[in-house]
Design an enzyme around this catalytic site. Structure first.
Site, PDB file in Angstrom:
ATOM      1  N   ARG A  57       0.863  -1.190   0.000  1.00  0.00           N
ATOM      2  CA  ARG A  57       0.000   0.000   0.000  1.00  0.00           C
ATOM      3  C   ARG A  57       0.897   1.237   0.000  1.00  0.00           C
ATOM      4  O   ARG A  57       1.946   1.260   0.658  1.00  0.00           O
ATOM      5  CB  ARG A  57      -0.933  -0.010   1.203  1.00  0.00           C
ATOM      6  CG  ARG A  57      -1.951  -1.151   1.129  1.00  0.00           C
ATOM      7  CD  ARG A  57      -2.898  -1.155   2.325  1.00  0.00           C
ATOM      8  NE  ARG A  57      -3.971  -2.134   2.120  1.00  0.00           N
ATOM      9  CZ  ARG A  57      -3.896  -3.421   2.463  1.00  0.00           C
ATOM     10  NH1 ARG A  57      -2.781  -3.881   3.034  1.00  0.00           N
ATOM     11  NH2 ARG A  57      -4.907  -4.239   2.238  1.00  0.00           N
ATOM     12  N   LYS A  66      -3.149  -1.966   7.347  1.00  0.00           N
ATOM     13  CA  LYS A  66      -4.586  -1.717   7.240  1.00  0.00           C
ATOM     14  C   LYS A  66      -5.385  -2.790   7.957  1.00  0.00           C
ATOM     15  O   LYS A  66      -6.460  -2.531   8.509  1.00  0.00           O
ATOM     16  CB  LYS A  66      -4.996  -1.666   5.761  1.00  0.00           C
ATOM     17  CG  LYS A  66      -6.465  -1.362   5.534  1.00  0.00           C
ATOM     18  CD  LYS A  66      -6.798  -1.286   4.057  1.00  0.00           C
ATOM     19  CE  LYS A  66      -8.282  -0.980   3.850  1.00  0.00           C
ATOM     20  NZ  LYS A  66      -8.628  -0.894   2.411  1.00  0.00           N
ATOM     21  N   HIS A 110      -1.935   3.280  -5.772  1.00  0.00           N
ATOM     22  CA  HIS A 110      -2.561   2.070  -5.243  1.00  0.00           C
ATOM     23  C   HIS A 110      -2.804   1.040  -6.349  1.00  0.00           C
ATOM     24  O   HIS A 110      -2.982  -0.155  -6.077  1.00  0.00           O
ATOM     25  CB  HIS A 110      -3.875   2.431  -4.556  1.00  0.00           C
ATOM     26  CG  HIS A 110      -4.400   1.368  -3.646  1.00  0.00           C
ATOM     27  ND1 HIS A 110      -5.163   0.313  -4.089  1.00  0.00           N
ATOM     28  CD2 HIS A 110      -4.271   1.192  -2.307  1.00  0.00           C
ATOM     29  CE1 HIS A 110      -5.491  -0.464  -3.062  1.00  0.00           C
ATOM     30  NE2 HIS A 110      -4.959   0.040  -1.983  1.00  0.00           N
ATOM     31  N   ARG A 165      -1.077  -2.553  -6.908  1.00  0.00           N
ATOM     32  CA  ARG A 165      -1.572  -3.771  -6.262  1.00  0.00           C
ATOM     33  C   ARG A 165      -2.482  -4.546  -7.222  1.00  0.00           C
ATOM     34  O   ARG A 165      -2.409  -5.771  -7.323  1.00  0.00           O
ATOM     35  CB  ARG A 165      -2.323  -3.419  -4.978  1.00  0.00           C
ATOM     36  CG  ARG A 165      -1.399  -2.866  -3.906  1.00  0.00           C
ATOM     37  CD  ARG A 165      -2.149  -2.295  -2.721  1.00  0.00           C
ATOM     38  NE  ARG A 165      -2.985  -3.265  -2.043  1.00  0.00           N
ATOM     39  CZ  ARG A 165      -2.550  -4.185  -1.201  1.00  0.00           C
ATOM     40  NH1 ARG A 165      -1.247  -4.288  -0.939  1.00  0.00           N
ATOM     41  NH2 ARG A 165      -3.383  -5.015  -0.587  1.00  0.00           N
ATOM     42  N   HIS A 222      -4.237  -9.317   2.005  1.00  0.00           N
ATOM     43  CA  HIS A 222      -5.691  -9.268   1.972  1.00  0.00           C
ATOM     44  C   HIS A 222      -6.267 -10.102   3.103  1.00  0.00           C
ATOM     45  O   HIS A 222      -5.713 -11.143   3.469  1.00  0.00           O
ATOM     46  CB  HIS A 222      -6.232  -9.816   0.642  1.00  0.00           C
ATOM     47  CG  HIS A 222      -6.106  -8.837  -0.478  1.00  0.00           C
ATOM     48  ND1 HIS A 222      -6.206  -9.191  -1.807  1.00  0.00           N
ATOM     49  CD2 HIS A 222      -5.886  -7.492  -0.480  1.00  0.00           C
ATOM     50  CE1 HIS A 222      -6.051  -8.128  -2.574  1.00  0.00           C
ATOM     51  NE2 HIS A 222      -5.863  -7.084  -1.790  1.00  0.00           N
ATOM     52  N   TYR A 230      -7.604 -19.954  11.341  1.00  0.00           N
ATOM     53  CA  TYR A 230      -6.886 -21.217  11.544  1.00  0.00           C
ATOM     54  C   TYR A 230      -5.718 -21.439  10.588  1.00  0.00           C
ATOM     55  O   TYR A 230      -4.769 -22.128  10.932  1.00  0.00           O
ATOM     56  CB  TYR A 230      -7.870 -22.387  11.430  1.00  0.00           C
ATOM     57  CG  TYR A 230      -8.835 -22.431  12.582  1.00  0.00           C
ATOM     58  CD1 TYR A 230      -8.417 -22.849  13.849  1.00  0.00           C
ATOM     59  CD2 TYR A 230     -10.145 -22.029  12.424  1.00  0.00           C
ATOM     60  CE1 TYR A 230      -9.289 -22.881  14.918  1.00  0.00           C
ATOM     61  CE2 TYR A 230     -11.037 -22.055  13.490  1.00  0.00           C
ATOM     62  CZ  TYR A 230     -10.611 -22.483  14.737  1.00  0.00           C
ATOM     63  OH  TYR A 230     -11.473 -22.500  15.790  1.00  0.00           O
TER      64      TYR A 230
END
Length: 401
Positions: free
Chosen positions: A241, A266, A328, A331, A355, A365
């Site tokens: 980012r 983020k 941006h 990405r 993400h 998990y």
């Protein structure tokens, strides 16, 4: 029974006296001319007097309503004097339970989970846009119409997206207050459907490899501060980012990894970015320039400050890519091109982009980092992107702006 005329004509005398109505209600006329409503009653075998108020602030009709309410308390086995004290305390508590107090309590609880910059933004929006309008109002007196009017006014003076965020924050305050027993409904929640959703547009990004390489060549050829050129290349290589690159520090670099701390992420989770050979060359080229600064990409004027928030964006605009690609967007470029080349690595590519998994259970998990494959993909991306490009140190020798 008393009449308003008789009360008005009652004059002060040397000694106080009473004017009787009925069922225990009387008016006490004092030597100084003040007139006080009292209700005489018996409770637990003892005679007691309840003060109702001062005439004419409390009219005859209002005094009778208060008397009848006290008589109802007596029939229910309650002492009217204690009932009055309880109601007064409840009224004071209700007055103190205004929106600003509730919002500040919500902020106190929630802000510890937010990044400092976001926390400051939330508090600022409340103090400037909401508290002047709703802050002093008791929570239970705020209606959906009041909130809607406030949000619409914010939309007029600010922007639709800011107004929507403020509505969400007001709603969150009410939800928290309901959980704490200080509110019963969420007037900001029920009006959500009264606002048309704001169309969202994807950030402009080039997702064709050759076009992306052409843009990066144009960036290299455009006069600019050397640090800005290298920051742009580093952003393209890491697909991080823009804010993460801007505030990147030398302390976050370990061997061939860039470790972004949770407070700058983020997702509020620490994130490791494997660095390609080309990315490491950028760091090596910058050492003589910014090695004395905590920031890898410092400001052109103040080495102890990070580079300007808009430096990379302005450079892309000067190159001629305004509306076609934004910082941006790298990405999206990385995700689109690498997913097309290696669809079986989709999960790892998402991991490289930090993400949040769509499957929340999996996010809890599955903590595998897949660093070996991530390093391979990072190097593959760098080789594709910068094939036959000049070395990083050469960018520092190109014309500066």
């Amino acid at each position: 029974m008393l009449t308003d005329t008789a009360i008005r004509k009652a004059k002060a005398q040397e000694k106080q006296y009473k004017l009787y109505d009925e069922r225990g209600l009387h008016l006490l006329v004092r030597p100084n001319g003040s007139k006080l409503w009292h209700f005489k009653y018996r409770f637990d075998g003892k005679e007691k007097t309840l003060s109702i108020g001062v005439y004419p602030e409390v009219s005859l009709a209002e005094a009778r309503v208060a008397r009848d309410s006290a008589r109802s308390d007596l029939r229910a086995g309650q002492n009217p004097a204690l009932t009055k004290l309880r109601r007064r305390a409840e009224a004071m508590a209700e007055q103190q339970n205004n929106f600003e107090a509730a919002a500040r309590e919500w902020y106190r609880v929630m802000s510890s989970t937010w990044r400092p910059r976001h926390a400051a933004s939330v508090l600022d929006s409340m103090e400037r846009l909401v508290f002047p309008r709703l802050g002093a109002l008791p929570m239970r007196e705020i209606t959906p119409q009041m909130v809607r009017a406030a949000v619409l006014d914010i939309e007029k003076i600010r922007a639709a997206d800011i107004a929507r965020r403020v509505r969400q924050r007001i709603s969150a305050v009410f939800v928290h207050a309901i959980a704490c027993g200080n509110a019963e409904t969420d007037p900001a929640g029920v009006i959500k459907a009264a606002f048309a959703p704001i169309p969202t547009k994807p950030q402009p990004a080039i997702i064709d490899l050759e076009e992306l390489r052409q843009m990066l060549r144009a960036v290299d050829a455009t006069p600019a501060h050397g640090v800005t050129r290298l920051a742009t290349r580093f952003l393209a290589l890491t697909a991080a980012r823009p804010g993460e690159v801007r505030f990147a520090t030398w302390a976050e670099i370990t061997d061939a990894e860039w470790n972004i701390p949770a407070e700058r992420s983020k997702t509020h989770k620490a994130h490791t970015v494997p660095l390609s050979i080309q990315a490491l060359e950028i760091l090596e080229a910058l050492k003589p320039i910014s090695g004395a600064s905590p920031y890898i990409f410092p400001s052109a004027r103040w080495i102890m400050r990070p580079m300007s928030e808009n430096a990379i964006g302005y450079l892309l605009n000067r190159v001629g890519y305004s509306g076609r690609h934004v910082p941006h967007g790298f990405r999206s470029s990385f995700s689109s091109i690498m997913n097309e080349r290696s669809p079986s690595d989709r999960g790892i590519i998402d991991l490289m982009l930090a993400h949040t998994p769509a499957n929340k259970v999996e996010g809890v998990y599955n903590r595998a980092r897949h660093m070996a494959r991530r390093r391979e993909l990072a190097q593959e991306w760098a080789d594709l992107l910068l094939k036959d490009f000049p070395a990083a140190v050469e960018l520092l020798r190109l014309p500066s702006r």
